[in-house]
Design an enzyme around this catalytic site. Sequence first.
Site, short mmCIF file in Angstrom:
data_model
loop_
_atom_site.label_atom_id
_atom_site.label_comp_id
_atom_site.label_asym_id
_atom_site.label_seq_id
_atom_site.Cartn_x
_atom_site.Cartn_y
_atom_site.Cartn_z
N CYS A 19 6.47 -13.35 -5.62
CA CYS A 19 5.93 -14.71 -5.63
C CYS A 19 6.52 -15.45 -4.43
O CYS A 19 7.70 -15.79 -4.44
CB CYS A 19 6.30 -15.40 -6.93
N CYS A 28 -5.16 -19.84 -3.28
CA CYS A 28 -3.86 -20.51 -3.32
C CYS A 28 -3.94 -21.82 -2.56
O CYS A 28 -4.49 -21.87 -1.45
CB CYS A 28 -2.78 -19.62 -2.70
#
Length: 433
Positions: free
Chosen positions: A166, A361
């Site tokens: 991440c 994103c």
Amino acid sequence: MPQSGNKPKIVILGAGLGGVIAAFEIREAVGHKADVSVVNRGEIFHFVPSNPWVAVRWREREAIEVSLPPVMKKRGIEFIPVGAAKLDPAQNRLELEDGRAVAYDYLVIATGPELAFDEIPGLGPHGGHTQSVCHVDHAENAADAFDRLAANPGPVIVGAVQGASCFGPAYEFAMILDTELKKRKLRDRVPMTFVTSEPYVGHLGLDGVGDTKGLLESEFRERHIKWIVNAKVASVEPGMMHVEEMTEDGAAVKAKHDLPFSYSMLLPAFRGVAPLRGIDGLVNPRGFVVVDKHQRNPKYPNIFALGVCVAIPPVGKTAVPVGVPKTGFMIETMVTAIAANLKALVEGGQPATEGSWNAICLADFGDGGVAFVAKPQIPPRNVNWSSSGKWVHMAKIGFEKYFLHKVRAGESVPFYEKLALDILGINKLRQTS
């Protein structure tokens, strides 16, 4: 045979971003043909993407929380606010931390990860010397540490360690810190270094999306943020981080860096949660759930999984281990596939739906940001696009408001696909105008 009367029982383990929308969408898909339950440690949903804002006091935790029992009750979903202690897949039983056992016909695992701070000496907020934005509790601690930094400015290190999967929140947080420090007229007293296991800035565990390398390197240069890639964090001491920069082939240490810091936020590696680890055929050695193209485990076909707990191999060889992120859009496609496949099973059919595993994103920088769309997430792709601008910051605020509304209302309508189309449509209009 069904565990509860004539109806099969579907149990969802976990009520984070993936588990909550899975509960709503599965309830909608199966209607009254199955009972749906959610098992989760605690009653509160936290909107994790807003944690970087909590860490600089742009948000209070109450603003990003939702109490789940009334929402689940309204949707006809049983909610059990107790953590899981052990899964017994051979017996179709989930043992809880309070000693109870929950039987199921179908299990959907949406636990998220366990945070592996203990794999690096001195890492993390629990007895270590670095901060985290992985949980709202961590973000609140990080906010207190930021207050101390503001009172006594010094060097800052932000990044993601070896094995992390991440990376977006690390980039976000570095830029958000830069923005907030400038507002406070303190940025000139705070040198910043970005330390990452990625082979290059903007890799993101995805081998880049569009020109994320160029966009993020440009942002770092503009903001005077130095970086170290192919970085392996050896250990962290109070005020000092020991980093080994590896050669591109990972065969040797290229340079050793002893980095002083007054404040540091490093994202850890993830692993599967304890109740699942070591179950042969269900999880890989790291504890992540193995699934087929229908999000179903091959050995235990009545178990499905989605989100960060799913096993996905890395996109390619890197000098330092780099995992693949499971972004919200990707998780949503997993949820939609599972809901459709459970509907088929409950109605006497067989699973046929596959998740598209697309990615979108919105990386907010406080005064701008970077957005990317990857379809599918893992290359080669049909869509490979990225862009930056102040509009990303506003889009992230809108996304937060919408998603929290969706959870509070118990809505099951997928959102990320629409968001991706809107973003790409806006960009196309800009190019032609």
